[in-house]
Design an enzyme around this catalytic site. Structure first.
Site, PDB file in Angstrom:
ATOM      1  NE  ARG A 145      -2.294  -1.123   4.083  1.00 41.28           N
ATOM      2  CZ  ARG A 145      -1.811  -0.031   4.438  1.00 41.28           C
ATOM      3  NH1 ARG A 145      -1.817   0.961   4.697  1.00 41.28           N
ATOM      4  NH2 ARG A 145      -0.819  -0.428   5.536  1.00 41.28           N
TER       5      ARG A 145
ATOM      6  CG  HIS B 195      -7.151  -4.617  10.190  1.00 40.75           C
ATOM      7  ND1 HIS B 195      -5.889  -4.442  10.670  1.00 40.75           N
ATOM      8  CD2 HIS B 195      -7.077  -5.156   9.141  1.00 40.75           C
ATOM      9  CE1 HIS B 195      -5.163  -4.253   9.320  1.00 40.75           C
ATOM     10  NE2 HIS B 195      -6.080  -5.360   8.819  1.00 40.75           N
TER      11      HIS B 195
ATOM     12  CB  SER C  74       1.331  -6.792   8.410  1.00 39.62           C
ATOM     13  OG  SER C  74       1.981  -7.505   7.115  1.00 39.62           O
TER      14      SER C  74
ATOM     15  CE  LYS D  74      -5.110  -9.104  11.427  1.00 38.05           C
ATOM     16  NZ  LYS D  74      -5.526  -9.533   9.762  1.00 38.05           N
ATOM     17  CB  THR D  75      -4.223 -14.972   7.986  1.00 42.61           C
ATOM     18  OG1 THR D  75      -4.719 -13.592   7.016  1.00 42.61           O
ATOM     19  CG2 THR D  75      -5.177 -16.339   6.581  1.00 42.61           C
TER      20      THR D  75
ATOM     21  CG  ASP E  59      -7.564  -8.515   7.269  1.00 39.74           C
ATOM     22  OD1 ASP E  59      -6.992  -8.515   7.030  1.00 39.74           O
ATOM     23  OD2 ASP E  59      -7.915  -7.398   5.091  1.00 39.74           O
TER      24      ASP E  59
END
Length: 531
Positions: A57, A217, A235, A239-240, A254
């Site tokens: 980003r 988030h 990140s 988390k995933t 997410d």
């Protein structure tokens, strides 16, 4: 979403309709992307594309239009940079001219799995692979829904359209601009597909609090008994990975909302980091990479087209985008009840936070506002020591409102639903980065499992003197000496120095939250605490 909104500008009215492809199938988009040499097919069947200069980003190139209806509510500053209506209009009409005789791809769908709060969206792309990305990441309508679909927000993503800073008032050639009154997100000068996903997240983060929904988030999953868990984290914190649990059903990886009805996914897909991905460690993500998945910046063998997930020569930020139903035990549609457990994940490269600790409501609000993780040495030029990174609400780049708005919503939800909150360190133990070791994933999974099934509550807890959090004295499957970080260090004096250093960084960062309640402020680490 409420329907009483100003009609959006409709860019497709200005296009050559013969060149506009609407809601193409996965196969048609893949064929087109390959034919146009935008992407190539990996041996797994996934479509692989690269994003050129920008492999992540561009937060410094993101703007919100200064419009009367948002002037008093947006938290203007380095996250929410202002741009004038005149500047936006000039770029918008430049975009219309750019699109006029170009081949374009349109996706109509939704953001939000809860029918009461879902946002109908339209995404216009000049890249076929970008259109496949949004088709897989957002919620795909049924044939009947598509016939009645009226977009309330339109995303226009034109990588080939570059801004002229001297003329357009932007910082660079790249721009991501949200106009809440015109209902448009305008993206140019970047190929990175994640900008489209995150721009709609930012839109929902503005709209939903006014409807009483807490936007988050985080990833979310649910157990066999209907017990919901949330996983917050920046990140690289897991988390995933941790939410993709074969013993629980995935709601989403997410972005979610928490309404009076429960939790719901904003998306219809997952956008998983895949650097270092292996079938052994992350079988669900591994098995989701197949025909229909988009691989972003993953290196392929030139002959076999086999993905090399260990190769970071393009970027560390390699990604896989796939529909959530590619995860075998996903919840469809992505909605469930109220969370019983909330996990804050942090990758502490200082090696001083406990691998798991229980938080009071006030501590939860403090750590939520702080949003701590570490930036590692070597990830950026000039970074030679681990650096504390703080991102409010674990998602500062996507928060148009003041972080205190979201923190208050969290506190109210914890109170109302008696959710248990834990801080989980997926980072280092036994020393800082370069000395200690990364937390054993099997231990982390055991601690998370104990938190989720409630057995962790049966343990006795000891308060950490510096960080104040409550550390369990026993967790099944985890050696006792791992639980107390001080005991894992050979040099206890060095541990204390590093712990006080990190506590001081927390305190310094929290000074900006001048509107935080005293009880929340006092729940933070104490750099001068006696050991």
């Amino acid at each position: 979403m409420a329907k009483s909104r100003e009609a959006i500008l409709e860019p497709t009215d200005f296009m050559n309709t013969e060149l506009v492809h609407r809601n193409l199938s996965v196969s048609r988009l893949i064929e087109t992307a390959i034919h146009k040499k935008e992407a190539t097919l990996a041996s797994s069947g996934a479509l692989r594309a690269t994003t050129g200069t920008y492999t992540g980003r561009s937060p410094k190139d993101k703007y919100i239009v200064q419009e009367p209806s948002v002037m008093k509510s947006v938290a203007w500053g380095p996250v929410n940079r202002p741009i004038s209506e005149a500047q936006f209009d000039k770029l918008y009409h430049k975009a219309l001219d750019y699109m006029h005789e170009r081949e374009l791809f349109v996706f109509d769908g939704f953001a939000g799995a809860d029918n009461e709060y879902r946002l109908p969206i339209r995404v216009v792309n000049e890249r076929a692979w970008h259109n496949l990305f949004v088709r897989q990441l957002f919620i795909r309508p049924t044939k009947e829904q598509l016939e009645l679909h009226v977009p309330e927000f339109t995303v226009i993503a034109l990588p080939g359209l570059k801004a002229d800073p001297a003329v357009d008032g932007t910082r660079s050639e790249t721009f991501i601009i949200i106009s809440f009154e015109k209902r448009v997100v305008l993206i140019g000068g970047t190929e990175y597909a994640g900008e489209m996903k995150k721009s709609i997240f930012s839109v929902l983060n503005y709209l939903l609090p006014f409807e009483g929904v807490f936007p988050m988030h985080c990833s979310a999953n649910v157990g066999e008994k209907g017990d919901v868990a949330l996983f917050f984290g920046l990140s690289g914190t897991g988390k995933t990975t941790l939410s993709a649990d074969p013993n629980r059903r995935l709601i989403g990886d997410d972005e979610h909302g928490w309404s009076d009805r429960g939790v719901f996914n904003f998306e219809g897909g997952c956008y998983a980091k895949c650097i270092g991905l292996t079938e052994e460690k992350e079988p669900q993500i591994w098995n989701a990479i197949r025909y229909g998945t988009v691989l972003e910046n993953v290196v392929l063998d030139p002959d076999s087209k086999q993905a090399d997930y260990a190769d970071n020569s393009i970027t560390e930020n390699t990604r896989a985008a796939y529909p959530v139903e590619f995860i075998a035990n996903a919840v469809i549609p992505g909605a469930a009840g109220h969370p019983e457990v909330i996990l804050f994940l942090t990758a502490d490269a200082f090696g001083v936070l406990p691998p798991i600790a229980k938080l009071t409501k006030e501590q939860a609000m403090y750590h939520f506002l702080s949003g701590y993780t570490s930036k590692l040495a070597g990830t950026e030029r000039g970074v030679t020591e681990p650096e504390a990174t703080f991102s409010s609400c674990f998602g500062a780049p996507f928060l148009p409102l003041s972080p205190s708005v979201y923190a208050e919503m969290l506190g109210n939800k914890i109170d109302r639903h008696q959710a248990r909150v834990y801080l989980v360190n997926t980072g280092w133990s036994g020393g800082s980065y370069g000395v200690g070791k990364r937390m054993n994933l099997a231990y982390t999974r055991a601690m998370v499992t104990a938190a989720l099934n409630g057995t962790l509550e049966q343990a006795s807890f000891t308060a950490d003197p510096i960080f104040g959090v409550w550390i369990p004295d026993h967790v099944d499957g985890v050696p006792a000496d791992v639980l107390q970080p001080r005991g894992t260090w050979t040099d206890h004096t060095e541990y204390e120095t590093k712990a006080r250093d990190l506590a001081s960084r927390f305190a310094h960062n929290f000074e900006k939250f001048t509107d935080a309640a005293d009880a929340v402020r006092n729940a933070g680490p104490k750099p001068d605490a006696l050991l």
